[in-house]
Design a protein around this motif. Sequence first.
Motif, PDB file in Angstrom:
ATOM      1  N   SER A  62      52.199  41.409  29.235  1.00 15.40           N
ATOM      2  CA  SER A  62      51.101  41.222  30.181  1.00 15.40           C
ATOM      3  C   SER A  62      51.371  41.941  31.500  1.00 15.40           C
ATOM      4  O   SER A  62      50.484  42.597  32.062  1.00 15.40           O
ATOM      5  N   SER A  66      49.333  45.108  33.202  1.00 15.45           N
ATOM      6  CA  SER A  66      48.817  45.106  34.573  1.00 15.45           C
ATOM      7  C   SER A  66      49.300  46.331  35.342  1.00 15.45           C
ATOM      8  O   SER A  66      48.529  46.964  36.071  1.00 15.45           O
ATOM      9  N   SER A 174      41.129  41.668  41.298  1.00 12.65           N
ATOM     10  CA  SER A 174      42.296  41.611  40.416  1.00 12.65           C
ATOM     11  C   SER A 174      43.558  41.245  41.178  1.00 12.65           C
ATOM     12  O   SER A 174      44.506  40.709  40.594  1.00 12.65           O
ATOM     13  N   ALA A 230      53.776  42.506  37.711  1.00 11.67           N
ATOM     14  CA  ALA A 230      52.498  41.794  37.802  1.00 11.67           C
ATOM     15  C   ALA A 230      51.828  42.017  39.150  1.00 11.67           C
ATOM     16  O   ALA A 230      50.635  41.747  39.310  1.00 11.67           O
TER      17      ALA A 230
END
Length: 254
Positions: A62, A66, A174, A230
């Motif tokens: 993940s 990103s 975001s 992230a």
Amino acid sequence: MSSLLLGGLVFVFLSAATSIGMMVRARLPDHHLNSESKDVIRLATAVVGTLSALALGLLIASAKSSYDNAEAEMRTAAARILLLDRVMAHYGPETDDARRLLRELIEKRLSRGWTAETTDEASGTALGEYQDIEAVQGDLRSLSPRDDVQRSLQARALEVSGMVAETHWLLVESGREGLPWAFLAVLVCWLGLLFSTFGLQAPVNPTVLSILFVCALSVAGAVFLISDMANPYVGLVRVSEAPLQSALERLGKP
């Protein structure tokens, strides 16, 4: 919380869990750690270890996604800004003010950083970035095209400036996502349980302690990378601003 601090806390937590396991081992009766008991402990921790590996892999995937998306957004934004500048240059000298505002916008972004927290901040007489974009669009709307070519260029410039503004708002939205903290907290608890069982079963000698130290450091490093990737516009592992720097060198040219 900074990524380095988070990684350091995870390392301390895992080291403490290992130490607790070793202290408990010294106080348990011998029959609690016979071969049958150790087999059961290994089977139970294998389940937790598998879950931890899956969760850690998902978080890494993940975070990498990103980071890759942010890198693509940076290149796309730089390309759109260059395209907007070239369209305005072809329109004529009437767009000089809009082109100057566009250059100032990029200079401001490079000086402030590419983060949701800084792009909309007003600093003294400097406006937030979304206001700069809107100022460029206002100048474009106020143009009075003399022929079909200029009308086409004006429409194209407004279209591209709208995409630049859209990129800005996507960054703002975001930027609020961040890490799944509940998921990360559960993962760290699972890892703490694993390391406590390592300490419970391991003999206390320099070789074993060194291996456990390296393992705890490796896991803490993985958590650091997850947290840093992230948040791809800040930290040690950040998206390069080279596309914007390259775009800035080309802005304003005839």
